[in-house]
Write a protein that holds these residues in place. Structure first.
Motif, mmCIF file in Angstrom:
data_model
loop_
_atom_site.group_PDB
_atom_site.id
_atom_site.type_symbol
_atom_site.label_atom_id
_atom_site.label_comp_id
_atom_site.label_asym_id
_atom_site.label_seq_id
_atom_site.Cartn_x
_atom_site.Cartn_y
_atom_site.Cartn_z
ATOM 1 N N LEU A 1 0.768 -1.074 0.190
ATOM 2 C CA LEU A 1 0.148 0.021 0.073
ATOM 3 C C LEU A 1 0.732 1.314 -0.080
ATOM 4 O O LEU A 1 0.491 2.271 -0.697
ATOM 5 C CB LEU A 1 -0.836 -0.040 1.283
ATOM 6 C CG LEU A 1 -2.143 -0.970 1.161
ATOM 7 C CD1 LEU A 1 -2.769 -0.988 2.560
ATOM 8 C CD2 LEU A 1 -2.905 -0.713 0.161
ATOM 9 N N MET A 2 2.020 1.304 0.606
ATOM 10 C CA MET A 2 2.723 2.456 0.880
ATOM 11 C C MET A 2 3.425 2.567 -0.581
ATOM 12 O O MET A 2 3.573 3.735 -1.130
ATOM 13 C CB MET A 2 4.021 2.296 1.634
ATOM 14 C CG MET A 2 3.289 2.323 3.315
ATOM 15 S SD MET A 2 2.882 3.853 3.540
ATOM 16 C CE MET A 2 4.112 4.946 3.366
ATOM 17 N N PHE A 3 3.787 1.633 -1.421
ATOM 18 C CA PHE A 3 4.517 1.597 -2.617
ATOM 19 C C PHE A 3 3.447 2.340 -3.632
ATOM 20 O O PHE A 3 3.862 3.314 -4.355
ATOM 21 C CB PHE A 3 4.764 0.466 -3.015
ATOM 22 C CG PHE A 3 5.467 0.242 -4.485
ATOM 23 C CD1 PHE A 3 6.721 0.471 -4.857
ATOM 24 C CD2 PHE A 3 4.467 -0.321 -5.604
ATOM 25 C CE1 PHE A 3 7.215 0.627 -6.161
ATOM 26 C CE2 PHE A 3 5.039 -0.362 -6.547
ATOM 27 C CZ PHE A 3 6.380 0.347 -7.218
ATOM 28 N N LEU A 4 2.147 1.773 -3.403
ATOM 29 C CA LEU A 4 1.143 2.315 -4.399
ATOM 30 C C LEU A 4 1.039 3.720 -4.020
ATOM 31 O O LEU A 4 0.716 4.657 -4.780
ATOM 32 C CB LEU A 4 0.016 1.474 -4.374
ATOM 33 C CG LEU A 4 -0.190 0.040 -4.811
ATOM 34 C CD1 LEU A 4 -1.237 -0.597 -4.434
ATOM 35 C CD2 LEU A 4 0.203 0.087 -6.312
ATOM 36 N N ALA A 5 1.071 4.019 -2.701
ATOM 37 C CA ALA A 5 0.591 5.313 -2.463
ATOM 38 C C ALA A 5 1.747 6.445 -2.969
ATOM 39 O O ALA A 5 1.542 7.480 -3.531
ATOM 40 C CB ALA A 5 0.560 5.723 -0.828
ATOM 41 N N MET A 6 3.025 5.942 -2.756
ATOM 42 C CA MET A 6 4.100 6.808 -3.299
ATOM 43 C C MET A 6 4.174 6.917 -4.754
ATOM 44 O O MET A 6 4.354 8.192 -5.390
ATOM 45 C CB MET A 6 5.341 6.163 -2.869
ATOM 46 C CG MET A 6 5.691 6.228 -1.307
ATOM 47 S SD MET A 6 5.986 8.046 -0.839
ATOM 48 C CE MET A 6 7.295 8.379 -1.446
ATOM 49 N N THR A 7 3.752 5.769 -5.443
ATOM 50 C CA THR A 7 3.634 5.772 -7.093
ATOM 51 C C THR A 7 2.721 6.950 -7.300
ATOM 52 O O THR A 7 2.644 7.692 -8.206
ATOM 53 C CB THR A 7 3.192 4.551 -7.592
ATOM 54 O OG1 THR A 7 4.181 3.365 -7.030
ATOM 55 C CG2 THR A 7 3.257 4.643 -9.055
ATOM 56 N N LEU A 8 1.579 6.825 -6.694
ATOM 57 C CA LEU A 8 0.253 7.754 -7.154
ATOM 58 C C LEU A 8 0.871 9.231 -6.729
ATOM 59 O O LEU A 8 0.374 10.242 -7.646
ATOM 60 C CB LEU A 8 -0.739 7.438 -6.215
ATOM 61 C CG LEU A 8 -1.538 6.289 -6.940
ATOM 62 C CD1 LEU A 8 -2.549 5.889 -5.897
ATOM 63 C CD2 LEU A 8 -1.868 6.214 -8.155
ATOM 64 N N VAL A 9 1.498 9.313 -5.626
ATOM 65 C CA VAL A 9 1.903 10.964 -5.381
ATOM 66 C C VAL A 9 2.949 11.437 -6.265
ATOM 67 O O VAL A 9 3.036 12.547 -6.772
ATOM 68 C CB VAL A 9 2.524 10.816 -3.856
ATOM 69 C CG1 VAL A 9 3.368 12.175 -3.716
ATOM 70 C CG2 VAL A 9 1.615 10.588 -3.109
ATOM 71 N N LEU A 10 4.066 10.493 -6.863
ATOM 72 C CA LEU A 10 5.127 10.871 -7.702
ATOM 73 C C LEU A 10 4.467 11.280 -8.999
ATOM 74 O O LEU A 10 4.588 12.189 -9.676
ATOM 75 C CB LEU A 10 5.960 9.630 -7.783
ATOM 76 C CG LEU A 10 6.819 9.629 -6.669
ATOM 77 C CD1 LEU A 10 7.902 8.667 -6.674
ATOM 78 C CD2 LEU A 10 7.779 11.203 -6.122
ATOM 79 N N ARG A 11 3.325 10.397 -9.446
ATOM 80 C CA ARG A 11 2.745 10.617 -10.701
ATOM 81 C C ARG A 11 1.831 11.859 -10.720
ATOM 82 O O ARG A 11 1.782 12.745 -11.797
ATOM 83 C CB ARG A 11 1.790 9.320 -11.163
ATOM 84 C CG ARG A 11 2.549 8.240 -11.610
ATOM 85 C CD ARG A 11 1.693 7.051 -11.960
ATOM 86 N NE ARG A 11 2.665 5.913 -12.457
ATOM 87 C CZ ARG A 11 1.836 4.607 -12.953
ATOM 88 N NH1 ARG A 11 0.689 4.797 -13.019
ATOM 89 N NH2 ARG A 11 2.526 3.553 -13.188
ATOM 90 N N ARG A 12 1.283 12.146 -9.640
ATOM 91 C CA ARG A 12 0.482 13.208 -9.400
ATOM 92 C C ARG A 12 1.296 14.671 -9.803
ATOM 93 O O ARG A 12 0.831 15.534 -10.371
ATOM 94 C CB ARG A 12 -0.233 13.257 -8.171
ATOM 95 C CG ARG A 12 -1.416 14.304 -7.975
ATOM 96 C CD ARG A 12 -2.082 14.104 -6.663
ATOM 97 N NE ARG A 12 -3.116 15.245 -6.447
ATOM 98 C CZ ARG A 12 -4.144 15.172 -5.612
ATOM 99 N NH1 ARG A 12 -3.836 14.415 -4.718
ATOM 100 N NH2 ARG A 12 -5.054 16.282 -5.536
ATOM 101 N N ARG A 13 2.405 14.629 -8.791
ATOM 102 C CA ARG A 13 3.347 15.564 -8.882
ATOM 103 C C ARG A 13 4.034 15.999 -10.228
ATOM 104 O O ARG A 13 4.120 17.145 -10.603
ATOM 105 C CB ARG A 13 4.513 15.468 -7.931
ATOM 106 C CG ARG A 13 4.139 15.690 -6.331
ATOM 107 C CD ARG A 13 5.325 15.323 -5.565
ATOM 108 N NE ARG A 13 4.928 15.650 -4.161
ATOM 109 C CZ ARG A 13 5.787 15.409 -3.217
ATOM 110 N NH1 ARG A 13 7.251 15.172 -3.530
ATOM 111 N NH2 ARG A 13 5.422 15.543 -2.025
#
Length: 406
Positions: free
Chosen positions: A31-43
């Protein structure tokens, strides 16, 4: 069914508990990996979108600015660029074909020329224009000098060739001055110089200025312009420098210019009589000339007034010449020359000069060009023959005027 021993039962429970912990840990890491991936893509998406929005915003600002300044109507174009849209289009085409001006990576020729005209017409500073056009001050400065150099390349095309007054001229102001090419005089234009040079540029009125020599035709278009001399320099000294230069002021034999009493009367430069009434405001009280010298000075002043009005229109047209310039002296002199060139272009292309209407109604005549391959005058000295010719002309003018009065 046999029961497991208590020890084995406890051991099994511990193993199951450990497995649950490991599974939860794995799920948490996922879940942390998915969250970080989404944050980076969003930025990353936000950064790209913001840059695109800024680029589009700057483009929209420039388009709207040009639309409001120029393309809405001729009134807006004259207010911002001192010329109508047709004249502006011809100027851009002339700079493109003969001035070697090219589109830059970020701006078209039209935008560069409009910015240049807006600066010199209203004395706009770079820090003000960069907010209006959404460009950096360095970009504006580079484009300004590119247009300035391009305009100066047109001096051979736009500076008028002198045309003598024909013998059959009927224009009241000039009919007595057969063979005259125009008038010349000097004017002061404020400049900004280093402290050590200020005493040399200080005028009699205490202003820091350059003394500009100019010669114009009867229809108030510049023939020759010499900027750069210090404000403390005398008109006669600047005049001698102008006629002694290789590419200076040329006067063919048989022709002459009208000049004021500050210049020498001789060698094809006709000056008025000293010690007599001369300026036009001295004749507005109904005073009539009583001598040939006074009548000569009246006609001389009326004709030579074209250079005074030419300088007046020039300064009224370009606000950058009315205020102190914050450029190097060499650049300031180039700006003065460019303004004179643009002055000629506007007067030759626009049917109605709005600045001329503000200064005063002008009467213009067209004269036929005559080629003259004779020797040129390069020195100005007094001569007895030239003084006698002036006296003879004054007597003829006064006699004719008296005859017409009776």
């Amino acid at each position: 069914m046999a029961r497991l021993p208590l020890r084995q039962k406890m051991r099994l429970q511990v193993v199951v508990f450990i497995l649950h912990i490991r599974i939860m840990k794995s799920m948490f890491n996922m879940l942390m990996f998915l969250a970080m991936t989404l944050v980076l893509r969003r930025r990353k998406f936000r950064r790209t979108l913001t840059y695109a929005d800024q680029t589009a915003s700057r483009h929209n600002i420039r388009s709207l600015n040009l639309q409001k300044m120029v393309f809405e109507s001729d009134v807006q174009c004259v207010d911002n660029c001192i010329m109508d849209r047709r004249t502006l289009a011809k100027l851009c085409d002339l700079l493109r074909t003969h001035g070697n001006l090219k589109d830059s990576r970020n701006a078209t020729i039209d935008e560069m020329v409009i910015s240049f005209l807006h600066i010199v017409a209203h004395n706009i500073k770079n820090r003000v224009l960069k907010r209006q056009t959404a460009r950096s001050g360095e970009t504006i400065s580079r484009q300004f000098h590119a247009v300035l150099n391009s305009i100066l390349r047109l001096h051979n095309m736009l500076l008028r060739k002198p045309e003598p007054i024909p013998d059959n001229s009927t224009y009241e102001r000039w009919k007595w001055f057969k063979g005259c090419l125009g008038a010349l005089d000097g004017t002061f234009i404020k400049v900004n110089v280093e402290t050590v040079d200020r005493p040399r540029y200080r005028t009699r009125k205490g202003e820091i200025a350059t003394n500009v020599l100019g010669a114009c035709t009867p229809d108030m278009q510049f023939i020759y312009v010499l900027p750069g001399w210090e404000g403390s320099a005398a008109d006669g000294r600047i005049f001698r420098d102008a006629i002694s230069r290789m590419n200076g002021l040329k006067v063919p034999l048989g022709n002459y210019y009208l000049c004021d009493a500050g210049y020498t009367n001789g060698n094809r430069y006709l000056a008025p009589y000293r010690g007599q009434r001369y300026h036009l405001n001295e004749w507005r009280q109904g005073y009539q000339p009583t001598t040939a010298k006074e009548y000569f000075n009246v006609k001389h002043s009326q004709a030579r007034n074209c250079i005074e009005r030419c300088f007046g229109i020039l300064k009224a047209r370009w606000a950058i010449l009315r205020d102190k310039l914050f450029y190097p002296v060499k650049t300031q002199c180039r700006i003065i020359s460019a303004c004179c060139i643009l002055h000629n272009f506007i007067r030759s292309e626009m049917h109605i000069d709005p600045i001329d209407i503000e200064v005063g109604q002008n009467e213009c005549n067209n004269f036929q060009s005559e080629e003259d391959d004779e020797d040129l005058i390069r020195r100005c000295e007094t001569s007895h023959a030239w003084t006698e010719w002036r006296d003879k002309l004054a007597h003829e003018m006064f006699t004719t005027w008296q005859t017409e009065q009776h």
